[in-house]
Design a protein around this motif. Structure first.
Motif, short mmCIF file in Angstrom:
data_model
loop_
_atom_site.label_atom_id
_atom_site.label_comp_id
_atom_site.label_asym_id
_atom_site.label_seq_id
_atom_site.Cartn_x
_atom_site.Cartn_y
_atom_site.Cartn_z
N UNK A 48 8.83 13.89 43.34
CA UNK A 48 10.11 13.21 43.54
C UNK A 48 10.20 11.88 42.80
N UNK A 70 13.19 8.03 41.04
CA UNK A 70 13.60 9.05 42.03
C UNK A 70 15.05 9.49 41.87
N UNK A 71 15.93 8.53 41.55
CA UNK A 71 17.33 8.95 41.48
C UNK A 71 17.59 9.86 40.30
N UNK A 74 16.36 13.26 41.33
CA UNK A 74 17.35 13.84 42.21
C UNK A 74 18.48 14.46 41.40
N UNK A 79 15.17 18.20 45.11
CA UNK A 79 15.53 17.46 46.32
C UNK A 79 14.43 17.63 47.36
N UNK A 80 14.03 16.49 47.92
CA UNK A 80 13.00 16.55 48.94
C UNK A 80 13.60 16.25 50.31
N UNK A 81 13.18 17.04 51.30
CA UNK A 81 13.49 16.67 52.68
C UNK A 81 12.21 16.04 53.22
N UNK A 82 12.21 14.72 53.37
CA UNK A 82 10.93 14.05 53.63
C UNK A 82 10.40 14.33 55.04
N UNK A 144 19.07 16.76 58.32
CA UNK A 144 18.27 16.51 57.12
C UNK A 144 18.43 17.64 56.12
N UNK A 147 21.93 17.50 54.68
CA UNK A 147 22.02 16.42 53.71
C UNK A 147 21.44 16.88 52.37
N UNK A 148 20.30 17.60 52.45
CA UNK A 148 19.67 18.06 51.22
C UNK A 148 20.54 19.09 50.51
N UNK D 180 13.61 4.85 51.57
CA UNK D 180 12.90 5.94 50.93
C UNK D 180 13.82 7.16 50.79
N UNK D 182 16.99 7.22 50.95
CA UNK D 182 18.12 6.92 50.07
C UNK D 182 17.75 7.19 48.62
N UNK D 183 16.54 6.80 48.25
CA UNK D 183 16.10 7.04 46.87
C UNK D 183 16.03 8.53 46.57
N UNK D 184 15.56 9.28 47.55
CA UNK D 184 15.42 10.72 47.33
C UNK D 184 16.77 11.38 47.09
N UNK D 185 17.84 10.75 47.57
CA UNK D 185 19.15 11.34 47.36
C UNK D 185 19.93 10.63 46.26
N UNK D 186 19.18 10.03 45.38
CA UNK D 186 19.82 9.55 44.17
C UNK D 186 20.28 8.11 44.19
N UNK D 187 19.88 7.36 45.21
CA UNK D 187 20.29 5.95 45.24
C UNK D 187 19.28 5.14 44.43
N UNK D 188 19.80 4.44 43.46
CA UNK D 188 18.94 3.55 42.68
C UNK D 188 18.88 2.21 43.41
#
Lengths: 234, 312, 402, 292
Positions: A48, A70-71, A74, A79-82, A144, A147-148, D180, D182-188
């Motif tokens: 990720x 990461x962005x 993405x 896409x990760x579901x943490x 979650x 959202x993913x 964390x 937020x970053x995973x969903x594309x937030x810079x």
């Protein structure tokens, strides 16, 4: 589709991952199993872009991913579901799900995606105005997942989706994951529920102390004596 | 343990104590007096702020309480000037007592909330002093000065402040190495964990807070005497409170040397700049110093040199 | 660990050396040369920056003037001005620096309030003549012999001129009820004394007598109270910020007393400049004025007109200049730079400044000076005493223009 | 004690409180989202005040209109400052402390730059309506207070809607609650931090204009403003927009009531004393809820 080659990650002096490789192809559902602290989450986070590897390559659809933030990853569709779901506690269920469609590529389709998520998880539609923090564990995991899904993943990585859930809720989540894979989504599933995981996936990897100890089709792994004694308690 | 280290320190202290003997001008004594004072303030703030992680933003309150208590004791008891200086010790006690009363409820609050409560506390004390005639009132208080040559009296003040500084630093040094200090550091890194480790957090915090109020109280008493006239604005100023925090953090909080370095550098640079540059420009350079140091040494000066030291 | 200690220690040494360097340099800069060094500190930044900067301008004007005339005792003068950042502690340290390190020949005066109170004992202990505004009456009652208010800014005298004029108003036209709001600091408190004295004499009843602490964020309640109690004279004993807040509230709430008397907020040029018409008709006092017929005032007015585009020199500009005049005449009169002789000369002789002729008593004070003022059409007019009146005061104050 | 005085003083107290809230809301956001305690926040507010002063003086632009100039200007400046100063310190172990020291330095610099440009003389913002009032029965609503109040309500509502309704705003909240994820969903995070910081600084500018309508100001006034906005933010709960607005109201009510009932000498003392007691009993502010 995704190939991880020879990744090494260090936390200070300690090597968390050592020369780890992994391969996922389109439409696969791949399991990654291992004990606590074996480096599963670290591997996920390397893919990720949350953690930078010391050496090794990650190739996604022919392009190297290393060094991307990461962005950007993405945006590339991973896409990760943490682990622990990491919902936004002060936001409503709906806001949480919509945040999945944050990336400009998918933002336009957000309304339709939202409809789809609510039809997949009707229970969430009823609770859309509630704060995410007030839901039960199973429902939180659904948020979650929802959202993913909003992010239109081409590779969905799930880190311990059943952790801390009641058996019934866990079973439900696994059902949904299986369903998603059937619809054609590529999935990387990390779980400690080894038997359950190996029964729904096609291929599996076993991490031990940062080293890829075993790999093979899930069916074979289930029969592997080492897996049997270490992870299945048989 | 490096044996040369304490010996070198002892020599340094002796040299400082002997400084007046070479006959420096009064200004140098006064300036060193104010450097010592800020070292005391920053170091004693460090007991609770640096070691314990409780950033008090109202420490000037204790400084001011000490100053006013000293002046008040002196005028009420008609003390001769020399005894006035001794009155700063009970004045420090009064500051410590206030800290005990205030600290009890306030130290239950953590993080920035604690900072703001202490900030409010400093205002309350400031306004109380201004509004209540008995405490000094808005007119301020005059202190009688010694009937001896100016140089002698400044030398006495210098030596007394030096002594107070040595005591404060000894306490600070000891704190850094004692179980008490270890307990405080544990509170800073994670108070809940510290509690589960059977560290009596509430007690430690109160003790550290009271101790960190006592020394500024005494220093405040000496400062009042140094000024000869004190006014609430001069000793309760929010600027002093903030300056104390900055000095300690600038050098590196949580170490005994950090506040000393911070206090010395900031006091010297500020004084030096006022001498060399146009007023506004001097202030701008002074401000830039904070920015440059933070960008290049985000964890304080001490940490920066520690790391450099570790590498070589 | 050992490595760390050594590093720590070297840090210590570096700081010590730095410290030493910083301290040594300024001492080398000034010799006993030909110039006369006049030193001291002013609040050039921080809360009192405005005051300090005007004083500096006034002093520098004097220095330029005397240097073109050939200097003091035939030697050119030079200032050594430190910025004390409006901090009393720094003001004291810098005073000592000027006296003991820079070995300045003369000490110049400071600014009002608390700093002057703390610097006066320093001057006394070092036996340096200190000509300043002083810290109001209390500071002159401490028995200092080297301090002179020449002229002083004396809160206790501040309203004398106004009240003397008010006494000439027929009794039935005088205000009956007073509202007194005072800022809770040495300046504000020093104003109360004369109000108490005069209101008794003039039979004005003080209906409201309250103090407030700065900052005064809002004055609505103060004005409502005064209005409800039908106070027909308002004493706003404060500084600029609270003075402005009160004036704005008074206008907005349509409170029209017969007179508004303001402390020292209305004497700064910003009052007229910023408030414009709304600042008009305010009564106050002054010690100095460009409109007084004392020699020098025209010159100062011409200078500020040219340099700052002001019609009249600001109070603090005048102060800076007047103190230097006093010092100059004392030095010239005593024909020496020996401080004690300068002091003794000042105690015995008269000086002529832009504030008139001054002779000093035991305390270092001249006879009370104050002129009543009123702002009329954006101009400070002198209204009292009669012989210097520049304009008949506007009384009662016209209602607010809406 | 009569009703007119109480209500009148409540009215102006509340209006004043809301202005503090506008000044504080950005401070609250930078603190909540970025863990940056922005000491120079009020100094930026003061810059806003000075800009509108100059625009009014030399171009005759109304302060409210000039907000349209100074707010974007501050936004851009703040973006640059973020990249230059704030971003480098995000690697500090203790961002809170490092940011405090750094922005304290920045505040000193800004104060003295203002002193160089606008001089140390006090200033008053006097638009044409500056001392008028709306009269409703026995009550007076001073126009500057009304305008400041209006600007504050507008500003706070805008911030609220931004955070609630836009993707970027939601990303700001997300980045704060769960960086964390937020970053995973594309937030810079850097971009979001920059926007937060810039937005905060520009609301400070608007808040500065509102406050300048109420009180006079000088280059060092920001020290005073900082204290009030600190209080508003802490009472409201860090990062809480609604809480900040409510806190503004409460501080206004406390001040208003104490002005009506107490000798003025005790007003400030009582205000700070009550706030201290309030914080002891409710250390997390009015609303202990992460998010808005």
């Amino acid at each position: 589709m995704l190939s991880v080659e020879n990744i090494t990650v260090c936390y200070g002096q300690m090597k968390a991952l050592q020369g780890v490789s992994l391969e996922i192809s389109q439409g696969d559902m791949v399991a990654l199993i291992g004990a606590n602290g074996s480096g599963k989450s670290t591997l996920m986070n390397v893919i990720s872009g949350m953690i930078q590897a010391v050496s090794g390559e990650i190739i996604w659809e022919g392009r190297p991913l290393k060094g991307l933030s990461p962005d950007n990853i993405c945006q590339a569709g991973i896409i990760q579901v943490p682990e622990g779901r990491k919902l936004f506690p002060g936001m409503t269920v709906e806001e949480n799900i919509i945040m999945g469609a944050y990336h400009p590529n998918v933002r336009r389709q957000a309304p339709e995606s939202l409809q789809k998520v609510f039809s997949t998880f009707p229970r969430l539609a009823d609770r859309r105005r509630q704060f995410a923090g007030s839901l039960s564990g199973g429902e939180q995991q659904m948020v979650a997942l929802g959202r993913a899904l909003m992010a239109k993943p081409r590779l969905l990585m799930l880190d311990e989706p059943s952790l801390g859930l009641a058996p019934k809720a866990a079973a439900e989540i696994f059902m949904i994951i299986k369903e998603l894979n059937k619809e054609g989504m590529t999935i990387l599933l990390v779980s400690q529920e080894v038997l359950e995981t190996l029964s729904i996936t096609t291929y599996g990897y076993v991490l031990e102390n940062g080293i890829m100890a075993l790999k093979g089709p899930s069916r074979e792994l289930r029969e592997n004596p080492k897996v049997k004694t270490s992870y299945l308690g048989l | 343990m490096n044996k040369a280290y304490p010996v070198a320190l002892a020599i340094l202290v002796i040299l400082l104590a002997a400084f007046p003997c070479i006959g420096p001008e009064v200004y140098y004594l006064s300036f060193m007096f104010s450097v010592f004072m800020y070292v005391i303030l920053a170091s004693s703030w460090n007991f609770i702020g640096g070691y314990g992680g409780y950033l008090s933003f109202g420490h000037a309150a204790f400084f001011g309480i000490g100053a006013f208590a000293t002046a008040k004791l002196a005028t009420m008891l008609q003390l001769p000037p020399m005894l006035t200086m001794l009155a700063s010790i009970p004045a420090g006690g009064i500051a410590a007592l206030v800290a005990l009363i205030v600290g009890y409820p306030c130290l239950k609050i953590r993080g920035p909330y604690f900072s703001v409560v202490t900030l409010c506390f400093a205002f309350v004390v400031d306004l109380a002093v201004k509004n209540i005639e008995f405490l000094g009132g808005a007119e301020g208080l005059w202190l009688k000065f010694m009937d001896i040559p100016e140089k002698t009296s400044r030398t006495i003040m210098y030596e007394v402040m030096l002594l107070l500084m040595v005591v404060t630093l000894a306490v600070s040094w000891f704190l850094g190495r004692s179980r008490f200090g270890t307990g405080l550091t544990a509170i800073r890194s994670d108070e809940e964990v510290a509690e589960t480790m059977a560290i009596p957090t509430a007690k430690l915090k109160i003790q550290a807070f009271v101790l960190s109020a006592f020394f500024p109280g005494v220093a405040g008493g000496l400062f009042a005497y140094y000024l000869g006239y004190i006014h609430a604005d001069a000793v309760f100023s929010i600027n002093i409170s903030i300056l104390i925090v900055l000095m300690a953090m600038f050098g590196g909080g949580g170490t005994w040397l950090g506040p000393i370095i911070g206090a010395v550098i900031l006091t010297v640079v500020n004084e030096g700049l006022s001498t060399f540059a146009q007023a506004e420009i001097a202030r701008i350079i002074y401000g830039a110093l904070f920015i440059v140091v933070t960008i290049f040494m985000p964890n304080g000066i001490m940490d920066f040199f520690r790391k450099k030291g570790g590498k070589t | 660990m050992k490595e760390n200690r050594i590093k720590d220690f070297s840090m210590f040494l570096i700081t010590a050396v730095l410290c030493g360097l910083m301290l040594m340099t300024p001492a080398a800069g000034f010799g006993a040369g030909k110039t006369i060094v006049i030193g001291g500190s002013l609040p050039l930044t921080g809360a009192y920056a405005e005051t300090g900067q005007w004083i500096e301008k006034g002093m520098r004007f004097w220095a330029d003037e005397i240097n073109t005339k050939g200097g003091l005792l035939g030697r050119p003068v030079e200032f050594k001005i430190y910025d004390d950042q409006s901090d009393v502690g720094k003001a004291v340290t810098f005073a000592e620096k000027v006296i003991t390190v820079d070995k300045a020949d003369l000490l110049f005066g400071g600014y009002p309030g608390t700093a002057a109170r703390a610097v006066m004992p320093v001057a006394e202990k070092h036996k340096y003549v200190y000509v300043s505004m002083g810290g109001h009456m209390k500071s002159f009652l401490q028995g200092y012999t080297y301090s002179f208010g020449a002229p002083p800014l004396m809160g206790e005298w501040w309203y004398e001129g106004f009240f003397q004029w008010l006494a000439t108003v027929p009794a039935e036209k005088r205000p009956q009820k007073a509202a007194v709001y005072t800022i809770n600091n040495p300046v504000g408190l020093s104003l109360i004394d004369s109000i108490d004295r005069w209101t008794k004499k003039l039979n004005i009843k003080i209906v409201i007598n309250e103090k407030y602490n700065a900052p005064l964020a809002d004055a609505t309640a103060l004005i409502v109270k005064a209005k409800q109690s039908q106070c027909d004279i308002l004493f706003a004993n404060g500084f600029f910020p609270d003075g402005v807040t009160m004036m704005k509230a008074a206008k907005a709430l349509d409170y029209n007393p017969k007179a508004i008397v303001q402390g020292i907020g209305s004497v700064v040029p910003a009052w007229v400049k910023e408030l414009g018409k709304d600042g008009d008709y305010v009564f106050s006092g002054t010690v100095l004025s460009g409109q007084l017929k004392y020699p020098g005032n025209d010159k100062l007015n011409a200078y500020v007109k040219k340099t700052y585009n002001l019609n009249e020199y600001p109070l603090y500009f005048g102060f800076g200049y007047a103190w230097m005049q006093t010092l100059e005449q004392a030095v010239t009169g005593a024909k020496t730079l020996e401080q004690t002789k300068i002091r003794d000369w000042l105690k015995k002789n008269e000086v002529n400044t832009i504030a008139g002729s001054l002779t000093f008593d035991e305390r270092g004070l001249p006879a009370p000076i104050n002129f009543g003022t009123q702002l009329i059409n954006g101009k400070v007019e002198l209204i009292s005493p009669k012989n210097i009146q520049t304009r008949e005061p506007v009384y009662p104050k016209p209602a607010w223009e809406k | 004690m009569d009703a007119v005085l109480i209500i009148q003083s409540l009215i102006s107290g509340i209006m004043m409180g809301m202005v503090y809230a506008l000044l504080g809301v950005g401070f609250s956001l930078t603190w909540g989202v970025m863990h940056v305690i922005h000491i120079s926040h009020a100094a930026f507010g003061l810059i806003g005040a000075y800009l509108s002063y100059s625009l009014l003086q030399y171009c005759g632009v109304d302060p409210v209109v000039s907000a349209a100039v100074s707010v974007p200007l501050l936004f851009i400046t703040a973006c640059g400052l973020y990249q230059l100063l704030i971003r480098p310190i995000t690697r500090a172990q203790n961002i809170v402390m490092a940011s405090m020291i750094l922005t304290f330095g920045l505040a000193i610099i800004l104060e003295n730059i203002m002193a160089l440009i606008w001089k140390a003389d006090p200033r008053v913002l006097t638009p044409t309506y500056s001392s008028g009032a709306l009269i409703a029965g026995p009550f007076y609503f001073q126009y500057p207070h009304l305008v400041g109040f209006g600007l504050s309500v507008l500003g706070i509502t805008a911030i609220y809607l931004f955070l609630k309704k836009t993707y970027t705003g939601m990303a700001v909240r997300a980045a704060w609650q769960q960086p964390e994820a937020a970053q995973l969903y594309g937030v810079n995070l850097y971009r979001i931090s920059m926007i937060t910081f810039a937005l905060a600084v520009s609301t400070a500018g608007a808040g500065g204009i509102s406050l300048a309508l109420l009180n006079s100001f000088e280059p060092h006034s920001h020290n005073l403003w900082l204290i009030y906005l600190f209080l508003v933010v802490i009472v409201g709960g860090v990062g809480n927009v609604i809480g900040t607005a409510l806190a503004g109201l409460i501080i206004g009510v406390i001040t208003g009531l104490s002005m009506a009932f107490l000798p003025f000498q005790w007003v400030n003392l009582v205000t700070f004393g009550l706030l201290m007691i309030f914080l002891i009993f409710r250390p997390h502010g009015l609303i202990k809820q992460e998010g808005m």
